[in-house]
Design a protein around this motif. Sequence first.
Motif, PDB file in Angstrom:
ATOM      1  N   GLY A  13      46.232  50.670  44.470  1.00  0.00           N
ATOM      2  CA  GLY A  13      46.745  50.703  45.832  1.00  0.00           C
ATOM      3  C   GLY A  13      46.551  49.427  46.639  1.00  0.00           C
ATOM      4  N   ARG A  14      46.022  48.370  46.035  1.00  0.00           N
ATOM      5  CA  ARG A  14      45.717  47.144  46.772  1.00  0.00           C
ATOM      6  C   ARG A  14      46.698  46.011  46.521  1.00  0.00           C
ATOM      7  N   ALA A  15      47.661  46.161  45.615  1.00  0.00           N
ATOM      8  CA  ALA A  15      48.519  45.046  45.198  1.00  0.00           C
ATOM      9  C   ALA A  15      49.253  44.395  46.370  1.00  0.00           C
ATOM     10  N   GLY A  16      49.882  45.172  47.212  1.00  0.00           N
ATOM     11  CA  GLY A  16      50.655  44.612  48.320  1.00  0.00           C
ATOM     12  C   GLY A  16      49.794  43.818  49.289  1.00  0.00           C
ATOM     13  N   ASP A  17      48.665  44.392  49.682  1.00  0.00           N
ATOM     14  CA  ASP A  17      47.765  43.707  50.611  1.00  0.00           C
ATOM     15  C   ASP A  17      47.202  42.422  50.011  1.00  0.00           C
ATOM     16  N   LEU A  18      46.807  42.492  48.734  1.00  0.00           N
ATOM     17  CA  LEU A  18      46.227  41.317  48.104  1.00  0.00           C
ATOM     18  C   LEU A  18      47.267  40.231  47.858  1.00  0.00           C
ATOM     19  N   ALA A  19      48.489  40.607  47.519  1.00  0.00           N
ATOM     20  CA  ALA A  19      49.542  39.600  47.355  1.00  0.00           C
ATOM     21  C   ALA A  19      49.730  38.834  48.661  1.00  0.00           C
ATOM     22  N   GLU A  20      49.700  39.541  49.765  1.00  0.00           N
ATOM     23  CA  GLU A  20      49.851  38.901  51.074  1.00  0.00           C
ATOM     24  C   GLU A  20      48.690  37.948  51.353  1.00  0.00           C
ATOM     25  N   LEU A  21      47.471  38.360  51.058  1.00  0.00           N
ATOM     26  CA  LEU A  21      46.305  37.488  51.258  1.00  0.00           C
ATOM     27  C   LEU A  21      46.377  36.256  50.352  1.00  0.00           C
ATOM     28  N   ILE A  22      46.771  36.462  49.108  1.00  0.00           N
ATOM     29  CA  ILE A  22      46.841  35.358  48.150  1.00  0.00           C
ATOM     30  C   ILE A  22      47.891  34.342  48.582  1.00  0.00           C
ATOM     31  N   ARG A  23      49.001  34.796  49.154  1.00  0.00           N
ATOM     32  CA  ARG A  23      50.053  33.875  49.627  1.00  0.00           C
ATOM     33  C   ARG A  23      49.507  32.878  50.639  1.00  0.00           C
ATOM     34  N   GLY A  24      48.480  33.239  51.357  1.00  0.00           N
ATOM     35  CA  GLY A  24      47.910  32.367  52.383  1.00  0.00           C
ATOM     36  C   GLY A  24      46.927  31.328  51.858  1.00  0.00           C
ATOM     37  N   VAL A  56      41.326  29.418  41.283  1.00  0.00           N
ATOM     38  CA  VAL A  56      41.324  30.783  40.745  1.00  0.00           C
ATOM     39  C   VAL A  56      39.957  31.435  40.944  1.00  0.00           C
ATOM     40  N   VAL A  57      38.896  30.768  40.545  1.00  0.00           N
ATOM     41  CA  VAL A  57      37.564  31.379  40.567  1.00  0.00           C
ATOM     42  C   VAL A  57      37.005  31.497  41.984  1.00  0.00           C
ATOM     43  N   ALA A  58      37.105  30.444  42.763  1.00  0.00           N
ATOM     44  CA  ALA A  58      36.466  30.435  44.078  1.00  0.00           C
ATOM     45  C   ALA A  58      37.317  31.070  45.168  1.00  0.00           C
ATOM     46  N   ARG A  59      38.623  31.083  44.999  1.00  0.00           N
ATOM     47  CA  ARG A  59      39.479  31.591  46.084  1.00  0.00           C
ATOM     48  C   ARG A  59      40.124  32.934  45.742  1.00  0.00           C
ATOM     49  N   ILE A  60      40.758  33.042  44.589  1.00  0.00           N
ATOM     50  CA  ILE A  60      41.486  34.272  44.260  1.00  0.00           C
ATOM     51  C   ILE A  60      40.536  35.364  43.762  1.00  0.00           C
ATOM     52  N   GLN A  61      39.694  35.054  42.773  1.00  0.00           N
ATOM     53  CA  GLN A  61      38.828  36.081  42.197  1.00  0.00           C
ATOM     54  C   GLN A  61      37.819  36.636  43.186  1.00  0.00           C
ATOM     55  N   ARG A  62      37.494  35.903  44.210  1.00  0.00           N
ATOM     56  CA  ARG A  62      36.490  36.371  45.171  1.00  0.00           C
ATOM     57  C   ARG A  62      37.042  37.341  46.208  1.00  0.00           C
ATOM     58  N   LEU A  63      38.352  37.528  46.238  1.00  0.00           N
ATOM     59  CA  LEU A  63      38.921  38.485  47.181  1.00  0.00           C
ATOM     60  C   LEU A  63      38.498  39.898  46.789  1.00  0.00           C
ATOM     61  N   GLU A  64      38.090  40.677  47.767  1.00  0.00           N
ATOM     62  CA  GLU A  64      37.706  42.058  47.499  1.00  0.00           C
ATOM     63  C   GLU A  64      38.924  42.837  47.020  1.00  0.00           C
ATOM     64  N   GLY A  65      38.781  43.528  45.910  1.00  0.00           N
ATOM     65  CA  GLY A  65      39.875  44.313  45.359  1.00  0.00           C
ATOM     66  C   GLY A  65      40.500  43.694  44.123  1.00  0.00           C
ATOM     67  N   ILE A  66      40.105  42.465  43.785  1.00  0.00           N
ATOM     68  CA  ILE A  66      40.592  41.828  42.559  1.00  0.00           C
ATOM     69  C   ILE A  66      39.719  42.319  41.405  1.00  0.00           C
ATOM     70  N   ALA A  67      40.340  42.882  40.390  1.00  0.00           N
ATOM     71  CA  ALA A  67      39.589  43.385  39.243  1.00  0.00           C
ATOM     72  C   ALA A  67      39.492  42.349  38.129  1.00  0.00           C
TER      73      ALA A  67
END
Length: 77
Positions: A13-24, A56-67
């Motif tokens: 259920g987090r894909a849409g929200d996380l895609a939006e955060l990652i775009r930033g 990838v490691v410091a910015r994307i993987q650290r977002l809450e909800g990334i598995a």
Amino acid sequence: MVQAYVLVQTEVGRAGDLAELIRGIDGVREADDVTGPYDVIVRAQADDIDALGRLVVARIQRLEGIARTLTCPIVQI
């Protein structure tokens, strides 16, 4: 310049929200939520492979909800 596709698995259920955060995130060219074994596909670029790893490691993987992520560098053969 190094470019890569980053395949991202998220919590349910987090894909849409996380895609939006990652775009930033600086260095992210595109981030789309998709169906299938991965939930978000990101196209990213960085100055070199080390900078790509940090993105990838410091910015994307650290977002809450990334598995999990899988980074696929783009090559010109």
